[in-house]
Design an enzyme around this catalytic site. Structure first.
Site, mmCIF file in Angstrom:
data_model
loop_
_atom_site.group_PDB
_atom_site.id
_atom_site.type_symbol
_atom_site.label_atom_id
_atom_site.label_comp_id
_atom_site.label_asym_id
_atom_site.label_seq_id
_atom_site.Cartn_x
_atom_site.Cartn_y
_atom_site.Cartn_z
ATOM 1 N N ASP A 1 -13.427 14.065 -19.417
ATOM 2 C CA ASP A 1 -12.248 12.998 -19.929
ATOM 3 C C ASP A 1 -13.140 11.491 -19.037
ATOM 4 O OD1 ASP A 1 -10.559 13.810 -18.298
ATOM 5 O OD2 ASP A 1 -9.317 12.506 -19.119
ATOM 6 N N GLU B 1 -7.636 14.831 -17.720
ATOM 7 C CA GLU B 1 -7.831 14.658 -16.221
ATOM 8 C C GLU B 1 -6.915 12.892 -15.822
ATOM 9 O OE1 GLU B 1 -7.949 13.748 -11.731
ATOM 10 O OE2 GLU B 1 -8.955 13.142 -13.018
#
Length: 386
Positions: free
Chosen positions: A77, A141
């Site tokens: 991400d 994250e």
């Protein structure tokens, strides 16, 4: 024995393809699907471990429960691009120009994921080890981090999956490849103080109980006294006042309530619980002096941790030095990473490339560094299973 039937995985091409996946937290964007399509033909057993809409991937080559299992951890991400018109190249184009690969996530950390995935695939194909290799890759994250690596570790625990050691591939080098690795991280916590006083007219302060006066007194004490002076592997802990607010638009009214927030980055001399207690104790002292009461809300992002220098740290250090000619500094600096979750599962260190442009407009990474990072990870695997 080397097997020449397989073409080595190009980590630069893999990074470019991952960058082209618009995986802004928590959107998967095709990134984990792409990795699954690479890993499964190489013999990795891949499982999607999505939780509450957050995409995660667990991949294992080798036998579950093997005596030696080397783990990699990373995320696909990315943060939003901001003003796309301000970028020199398409932020999701994965373009290569001037020796760099450009795009959101090129540095943080699709290049790291590409490097360890490429190294792992080539390693198990060419020299199948006596043990297992595990990849844990999350899509959460950069966001709340509640259903990412934590979800993967929770799932692993229920399924009897385990890593003996783990390397997190976050960028760790400030300016040149090889100069720094992380063997720990400071803890992080935010504390909100709600001060309750008595509203009144500013011309008659004796009839009121000003929460701002008490709050400012408390904040001054907290900011003026150091939490500590550092430890063997950590710098001194820090406390930063990040906001003060009353919501009071009048100039002649003493407000009834006031709020402030602080952020604390703490070393291994403390726990979040011990710091929270010291803050409550200081707030109680100010209450005794002023009559203003305080409510505290404590939000902990992670505790401090340290992987002491030992065999695992030496193995990674040796591989980095062999491939770069630079002996990395053993650091605990920087913010938080998902290593704060992995440390409760197994020994963990972090090593990755130079992170100077992460989260910036025109985020980019040297293509030579991507290849070098794969070589470092390949050597780490070979040395670990030697």
């Amino acid at each position: 024995m080397n097997d020449s039937r397989f073409t080595p995985v190009d980590p630069v091409d893999l990074t470019a393809r991952l960058v082209r996946c618009p995986s802004v937290t928590p959107v998967e964007g095709g990134a984990l699907t792409l990795l699954t399509e690479l890993l499964e033909p190489a013999g990795f057993e891949c499982t999607r471990v999505d939780r509450n809409g957050t995409p995660n991937l667990f991949a294992r080559w080798g036998r579950k429960g093997a005596n030696r299992t080397f783990g990699f951890n990373g995320h696909t991400d990315v943060v939003p691009v901001g003003d796309a018109a301000a970028w020199t190249h398409d932020p999701f184009g994965g373009e290569i120009a001037e020796g760099y690969l450009w795009g959101r996530g090129a540095t943080d950390m699709k290049s790291g994921v590409a490097a360890f995935a490429a190294a792992a695939v080539d390693f198990v194909r060419a020299t199948p080890p006596d043990g297992a290799v595990v990849l844990t890759i999350t899509g959460d994250e950069e966001g709340p981090s509640k259903d990412g690596t934590i979800a993967l570790l929770d799932w692993m625990r229920t399924k009897g999956e385990a890593m003996s050691v783990c390397l997190v591939g976050e960028p760790t080098c400030p300016d040149r490849m090889g100069e720094m690795m992380k063997i720990g991280r400071r803890g992080s916590m935010s504390v909100t103080f709600q001060a309750q006083g008595v509203q009144g007219h500013s011309a008659y302060p004796h009839r009121a109980r000003n929460p701002l006066h008490a709050l400012v007194r408390l904040l001054d004490r907290l900011a003026s006294e150091p939490l500590d002076h550092g430890t063997d592997h950590f710098d001194a802990s820090t406390l930063a006042i990040t906001t003060i607010d009353t919501g009071n638009s009048a100039t002649n009214v003493i407000p009834a309530r006031a709020m402030a927030r602080v952020n604390i980055r703490f070393n291994d001399a403390h726990s979040s619980a011990s710091i929270a207690q010291s803050l409550r104790d200081e707030a109680d002292r100010v209450t005794a002096e002023t009559g203003v009461t305080f409510e505290l809300q404590v939000d902990v992002s992670g505790e401090s941790f340290l992987t002491p220098p030992g065999d695992f740290v030496r193995l990674v250090t040796g591989a980095v030095t062999a491939e770069t000619g630079v002996e990395p500094v053993l650091s605990t600096s920087g913010g938080t990473s998902d290593a704060r979750f992995v440390k409760d599962h197994c020994p963990v260190v972090e090593f990755g490339l130079v992170g100077r442009t992460m989260h910036q407009v025109d985020e980019r990474v040297s293509v030579d560094q991507i290849r070098q990072l794969k070589s470092i990870y390949s050597r780490i695997l070979a040395d670990y299973f030697a």
